[in-house]
Design an enzyme around this catalytic site. Structure first.
Site, PDB file in Angstrom:
ATOM      1  N   ASN A  12     185.477  36.248 -25.297  1.00  0.00           N
ATOM      2  CA  ASN A  12     186.552  36.515 -24.264  1.00  0.00           C
ATOM      3  C   ASN A  12     187.743  35.590 -24.755  1.00  0.00           C
ATOM      4  O   ASN A  12     187.698  34.450 -24.569  1.00  0.00           O
ATOM      5  CB  ASN A  12     186.154  36.377 -22.962  1.00  0.00           C
ATOM      6  CG  ASN A  12     187.340  36.466 -21.930  1.00  0.00           C
ATOM      7  OD1 ASN A  12     188.476  36.787 -22.436  1.00  0.00           O
ATOM      8  ND2 ASN A  12     187.044  36.407 -20.814  1.00  0.00           N
ATOM      9  N   ARG A  96     185.627  41.106 -24.936  1.00  0.00           N
ATOM     10  CA  ARG A  96     186.452  41.728 -23.793  1.00  0.00           C
ATOM     11  C   ARG A  96     187.841  42.120 -24.370  1.00  0.00           C
ATOM     12  O   ARG A  96     188.662  41.261 -24.867  1.00  0.00           O
ATOM     13  CB  ARG A  96     186.435  40.441 -22.703  1.00  0.00           C
ATOM     14  CG  ARG A  96     187.454  41.028 -21.322  1.00  0.00           C
ATOM     15  CD  ARG A  96     187.837  39.705 -20.735  1.00  0.00           C
ATOM     16  NE  ARG A  96     188.548  40.097 -19.481  1.00  0.00           N
ATOM     17  CZ  ARG A  96     189.602  39.473 -18.946  1.00  0.00           C
ATOM     18  NH1 ARG A  96     190.013  38.136 -19.315  1.00  0.00           N
ATOM     19  NH2 ARG A  96     190.259  39.843 -17.942  1.00  0.00           N
ATOM     20  N   HIS A 185     189.890  44.167 -14.295  1.00  0.00           N
ATOM     21  CA  HIS A 185     188.799  43.417 -13.755  1.00  0.00           C
ATOM     22  C   HIS A 185     187.668  44.474 -13.876  1.00  0.00           C
ATOM     23  O   HIS A 185     186.752  44.547 -12.747  1.00  0.00           O
ATOM     24  CB  HIS A 185     188.806  42.901 -12.421  1.00  0.00           C
ATOM     25  CG  HIS A 185     189.852  41.532 -12.293  1.00  0.00           C
ATOM     26  ND1 HIS A 185     190.524  41.600 -11.287  1.00  0.00           N
ATOM     27  CD2 HIS A 185     189.931  40.487 -13.100  1.00  0.00           C
ATOM     28  CE1 HIS A 185     191.296  40.215 -11.365  1.00  0.00           C
ATOM     29  NE2 HIS A 185     190.652  39.727 -12.792  1.00  0.00           N
ATOM     30  N   ARG A 246     200.490  34.920  -8.933  1.00  0.00           N
ATOM     31  CA  ARG A 246     200.985  36.385  -9.020  1.00  0.00           C
ATOM     32  C   ARG A 246     201.351  36.779  -7.620  1.00  0.00           C
ATOM     33  O   ARG A 246     200.673  36.538  -6.686  1.00  0.00           O
ATOM     34  CB  ARG A 246     200.153  37.396  -9.885  1.00  0.00           C
ATOM     35  CG  ARG A 246     199.828  37.070 -11.035  1.00  0.00           C
ATOM     36  CD  ARG A 246     199.010  37.980 -11.949  1.00  0.00           C
ATOM     37  NE  ARG A 246     198.571  37.612 -12.887  1.00  0.00           N
ATOM     38  CZ  ARG A 246     197.271  37.964 -13.464  1.00  0.00           C
ATOM     39  NH1 ARG A 246     196.490  38.674 -12.642  1.00  0.00           N
ATOM     40  NH2 ARG A 246     196.590  37.436 -14.459  1.00  0.00           N
ATOM     41  N   GLU A 389     180.649  39.042 -15.737  1.00  0.00           N
ATOM     42  CA  GLU A 389     181.107  39.973 -16.612  1.00  0.00           C
ATOM     43  C   GLU A 389     180.697  39.791 -17.933  1.00  0.00           C
ATOM     44  O   GLU A 389     180.578  40.714 -18.590  1.00  0.00           O
ATOM     45  CB  GLU A 389     182.837  39.560 -16.674  1.00  0.00           C
ATOM     46  CG  GLU A 389     183.506  39.715 -15.266  1.00  0.00           C
ATOM     47  CD  GLU A 389     184.835  39.494 -15.290  1.00  0.00           C
ATOM     48  OE1 GLU A 389     185.983  40.298 -15.811  1.00  0.00           O
ATOM     49  OE2 GLU A 389     184.958  38.275 -14.759  1.00  0.00           O
TER      50      GLU A 389
END
Length: 403
Positions: A12, A96, A185, A246, A389
């Site tokens: 990742n 990823r 996600h 965010r 993940e």
């Protein structure tokens, strides 16, 4: 791929980081995990834990110039544990990739054409895809003989119907610039929705789940029978829930107002909404533990930030209940979702008429295992399901290369 090649290295790649895990897919055992931080700085750090050997975490500090140097340093650590990148037991490297657009709906073996297409998507993922590309190119250069597989954050959400994925803007403009809701996600939402069905003892095709992935980045999804039918993030990861830094949902005219009235540039507005908003913009902290501590001490700004965060969560739970029609479970996951009991309690408080409730004693339990936290009488199960993940990427990668 040889019969003995059962290991998958998951990478990742961030702009200045490289997170990795090595797994043996015969039984999904983690052999090693690690993280390279601050790549390109004098104070780079590599943290490596050889799980297979039951060893302690090793940390080294010093300049790591770029991702190639980082991956070579990771390879050296793995070699020291007998798990080197040149091992014949390594079947593939899974990467990823944040944005796959509509072009990539499933894991894909990377070739030059795939690389070119990922690069073409950079304008809609300028913070993520360039870093992902760097990791891919580095790994391909070091192991050109090994299958490299891209697993896309957006892929799980490509099952959204057009009425959920389209924005209500001029169709020709939207199509010309690929403006639509993609969602992110996805590997987490896929994994957690499937694990939630398992927790209920049912086939994923029989279960409707609202997944709440609550970390520093946060997103919700409505999953009907194992397929995503709506999700909160859109063209970029900015839309949707209140996040650590965010804003989530906001009137788009705010951006025009800031440019016209405050004289802010496009880049300044971008930084404001992505890095200086959300919880950190509301109260100066984006760590839910610190926010809860401040609330306990009577801090009104922290309390308001928490209330805004929860209000947005409830709106999405309600909206996705309407989208799904029947909800079998609401699943909390990721750093905040898995560990912040007050968030879970507050998110479903007052939703008893919708069949939602949390048992206080079950909710207070800390565990790394999937578990139900709703009372037996609740019509809708409330679950805590730790996401994984990296395992999802490894499983998808191995399934593709071993087919």
């Amino acid at each position: 791929m040889t019969a003995t090649a059962t290991r998958v290295l998951v990478l990742n790649s961030g702009s200045s980081s490289l997170k990795y895990q090595l797994l043996d897919m015969t039984d999904a055992t983690r052999l090693a995990v690690g993280l390279v931080e601050r790549i390109g700085e004098e104070t780079s750090r590599l943290s490596h834990t050889p799980l297979a050997a039951g060893g302690d975490k090793r940390e080294t500090e010093g300049p790591i110039a770029d991702h190639e140097a980082a991956l070579k340093a990771v390879g050296a650590e793995l070699t020291a544990d007998g798990l080197g990148l040149d091992s014949p037991e390594l079947a593939a490297i899974g990467h990823r990739v944040v944005h796959g657009g509509l072009e990539f709906t499933e894991p894909t073996v990377i070739d030059d054409a795939v690389l070119k297409e990922i690069e073409r998507l950079v304008p809609v993922a300028p913070l993520h895809n360039p870093a992902n590309l760097t990791g891919i190119r580095t790994a391909r250069a070091l192991r050109p003989d090994l299958p490299q597989v891209a697993v896309f954050d957006t892929a799980f959400h490509t099952t959204m119907p057009e009425h959920a994925a389209r924005y209500a803007i001029d169709v020709a403009t939207a199509d010309a610039h690929r403006i639509r809701r993609y969602g992110f996600h996805g590997t987490s939402h896929a994994y957690v929705s499937r694990k939630t069905a398992e927790l209920l003892g049912k086939d994923p095709a029989e279960v409707n789940v609202i997944v709440l992935h609550l970390g520093n980045g946060a997103s919700a999804s409505a999953v009907a029978g194992g397929r995503c039918v709506d999700t909160s993030m859109g063209l970029t990861p900015l839309e949707g829930l209140v996040m650590g830094t965010r804003s989530g949902d906001i009137d788009p005219a705010v951006t025009f107002h800031l440019k016209r009235v405050a004289g802010m540039s496009e880049d300044e507005v971008d930084v404001l909404l992505n890095k200086k908003s959300g919880l950190i913009g509301l109260c100066g902290d984006n760590d839910m533990r610190e926010i809860r501590r401040r609330i306990d001490e009577g801090d009104e700004r922290a309390a308001l930030a928490f209330d805004i965060y929860i209000h947005r969560l409830k709106k999405y739970i309600g909206a996705y209940s309407a989208v799904l029609g029947r909800v079998d479970a609401v699943a909390f996951t990721a750093g905040v979702g898995e560990n912040a009991a007050p968030v879970r309690e507050a998110a479903v408080a007052g939703l008893e008429e919708m069949g939602l409730a949390v048992d206080a004693s079950l909710n207070a339990v800390r565990s790394g295992e999937p578990r139900l936290i709703s009372p037996e009488y609740a019509r809708v199960a409330v679950a805590v399901v730790p996401t994984d993940e990296e395992l999802e990427i490894a499983q998808q990668t191995y399934a593709l290369v071993s087919a």
